[in-house]
Design an enzyme around this catalytic site. Structure first.
Site, PDB file in Angstrom:
ATOM      1  N   THR A 192       0.915  -1.173   0.088  1.00 39.87           N
ATOM      2  CA  THR A 192       0.067  -0.087  -0.156  1.00 39.87           C
ATOM      3  C   THR A 192       0.720   1.175   0.056  1.00 39.87           C
ATOM      4  O   THR A 192       0.406   2.361   0.190  1.00 39.87           O
ATOM      5  CB  THR A 192      -1.024   0.023   1.061  1.00 39.87           C
ATOM      6  OG1 THR A 192      -0.028  -0.146   2.539  1.00 39.87           O
ATOM      7  CG2 THR A 192      -1.931  -1.258   1.255  1.00 39.87           C
ATOM      8  N   GLU A 193       2.061   1.278  -0.275  1.00 41.44           N
ATOM      9  CA  GLU A 193       3.029   2.543  -0.062  1.00 41.44           C
ATOM     10  C   GLU A 193       2.485   3.587  -1.032  1.00 41.44           C
ATOM     11  O   GLU A 193       2.555   4.854  -0.463  1.00 41.44           O
ATOM     12  CB  GLU A 193       4.325   1.957  -0.396  1.00 41.44           C
ATOM     13  CG  GLU A 193       5.165   1.508   0.610  1.00 41.44           C
ATOM     14  CD  GLU A 193       4.880   0.145   0.957  1.00 41.44           C
ATOM     15  OE1 GLU A 193       5.606  -0.491   1.836  1.00 41.44           O
ATOM     16  OE2 GLU A 193       3.919  -0.577   0.133  1.00 41.44           O
ATOM     17  N   LEU A 194       2.241   3.390  -2.383  1.00 46.71           N
ATOM     18  CA  LEU A 194       1.757   4.347  -2.924  1.00 46.71           C
ATOM     19  C   LEU A 194       0.682   5.167  -2.629  1.00 46.71           C
ATOM     20  O   LEU A 194       0.435   6.431  -2.760  1.00 46.71           O
ATOM     21  CB  LEU A 194       1.417   3.887  -4.653  1.00 46.71           C
ATOM     22  CG  LEU A 194       2.941   3.369  -5.266  1.00 46.71           C
ATOM     23  CD1 LEU A 194       2.838   3.104  -6.984  1.00 46.71           C
ATOM     24  CD2 LEU A 194       3.940   4.299  -5.091  1.00 46.71           C
ATOM     25  N   PHE A 228       8.626   2.831  -3.086  1.00 45.16           N
ATOM     26  CA  PHE A 228       9.180   1.696  -2.542  1.00 45.16           C
ATOM     27  C   PHE A 228      10.824   1.716  -2.779  1.00 45.16           C
ATOM     28  O   PHE A 228      11.277   2.163  -3.802  1.00 45.16           O
ATOM     29  CB  PHE A 228       8.771   0.340  -3.336  1.00 45.16           C
ATOM     30  CG  PHE A 228       7.551  -0.289  -2.836  1.00 45.16           C
ATOM     31  CD1 PHE A 228       7.316  -1.393  -2.079  1.00 45.16           C
ATOM     32  CD2 PHE A 228       6.378   0.120  -3.479  1.00 45.16           C
ATOM     33  CE1 PHE A 228       6.238  -1.876  -1.720  1.00 45.16           C
ATOM     34  CE2 PHE A 228       5.337  -0.317  -3.167  1.00 45.16           C
ATOM     35  CZ  PHE A 228       5.078  -1.377  -2.080  1.00 45.16           C
TER      36      PHE A 228
END
Length: 244
Positions: free
Chosen positions: A122-124, A130
């Site tokens: 879910t980083e974006l 990343f």
């Protein structure tokens, strides 16, 4: 923070850091030290509680700002690569949510067993990219599904995680640890030198891309994580979670 349970010639490494095993500088350092120093024939990576890992401790990032990010991101990549590069078999036993960096830790294992929770990258969605090591580990595990998983930040149930390669088996909660130990035992039967060399060969394309890209990509990743916009976005995301 981390404790190790001996199981004969195997070791169960349990993350035990707060309620959700959020990845901060200290936990990342502990993962790297523990996995790198164990002499067990194989490792099962699990959690002490109901959450495998909720990913990066964003509160620490927001509070620590640019200086914390500069120390944390290399430690995060080092922890992922400690699991990925471990010359002994590593089996992930996932009994609950594995989100963002938690999902990358799972992907870094040689075999992944899941019984419950959800998993996703879910980083974006939080507005941060990343590190290159994390992307390449996810690409290695999920192949053609990597771009969709990363770009959409979709969080999936175990059955879908199996379909896209984030995990290798789905079992019941009661079967989770016995199955993980069984798979670790099977992998440990391969002569250690042969297993380590074969793992190195299988992972070499990933390691080659990571080393070739780090000098260019990691500074840009760090700069984006350190940017005022990203830090403000993280704070807004945390505030929104707190208000629910």
């Amino acid at each position: 923070m981390i404790f190790v349970e001996p199981h004969g010639d195997l070791a169960v490494v349990r993350l035990d850091h707060g309620k959700v095993n959020a990845l901060d500088l200290e936990l990342c350092d502990a993962i790297s030290r523990t996995v790198s120093s164990l002499e067990a024939d194989a490792i099962v990576l699990a959690a002490a509680g109901s959450v495998f890992s909720a990913g990066v401790d964003l509160r620490r990032v927001a509070d620590g700002g640019a200086d914390y990010v500069a120390a944390f991101l290399p430690a995060l990549s080092k922890a992922f690569l400690a699991v990925f590069d471990c010359p002994r078999p590593v089996v992930a036993a996932v009994g609950g949510p594995a989100i963002a960096g938690g999902a990358v830790l799972v992907a870094a294992a040689d075999h992944r067993v899941m019984s419950g929770g959800r998993i996703g990258l879910t980083e974006l969605l939080v507005g941060v990219p990343f590190p290159v090591a994390a992307l390449e580990i996810v690409r290695h595990a999920t192949g053609r599904h990597a771009a969709r998983l990363v770009n959409t930040g979709v969080v999936v149930e175990p059955a879908e995680a199996l379909r896209v390669g984030l995990v290798d088996e789905v079992v019941t909660a009661d079967e989770l640890l016995p199955t993980a130990l069984e798979r670790a035992t099977e992998l440990a039967k391969v002569p250690q030198a042969a297993f380590a060399l074969t793992k190195e060969q299988l992972h070499r394309p990933v390691r080659t891309r990571v080393e070739a890209s780090r000098a260019v990509d990691d500074p840009r990743v760090t700069a984006l994580w350190q940017s005022p916009d990203a830090l403000a976005g993280i704070k807004s995301y945390l505030d929104a979670l707190a208000s629910r």
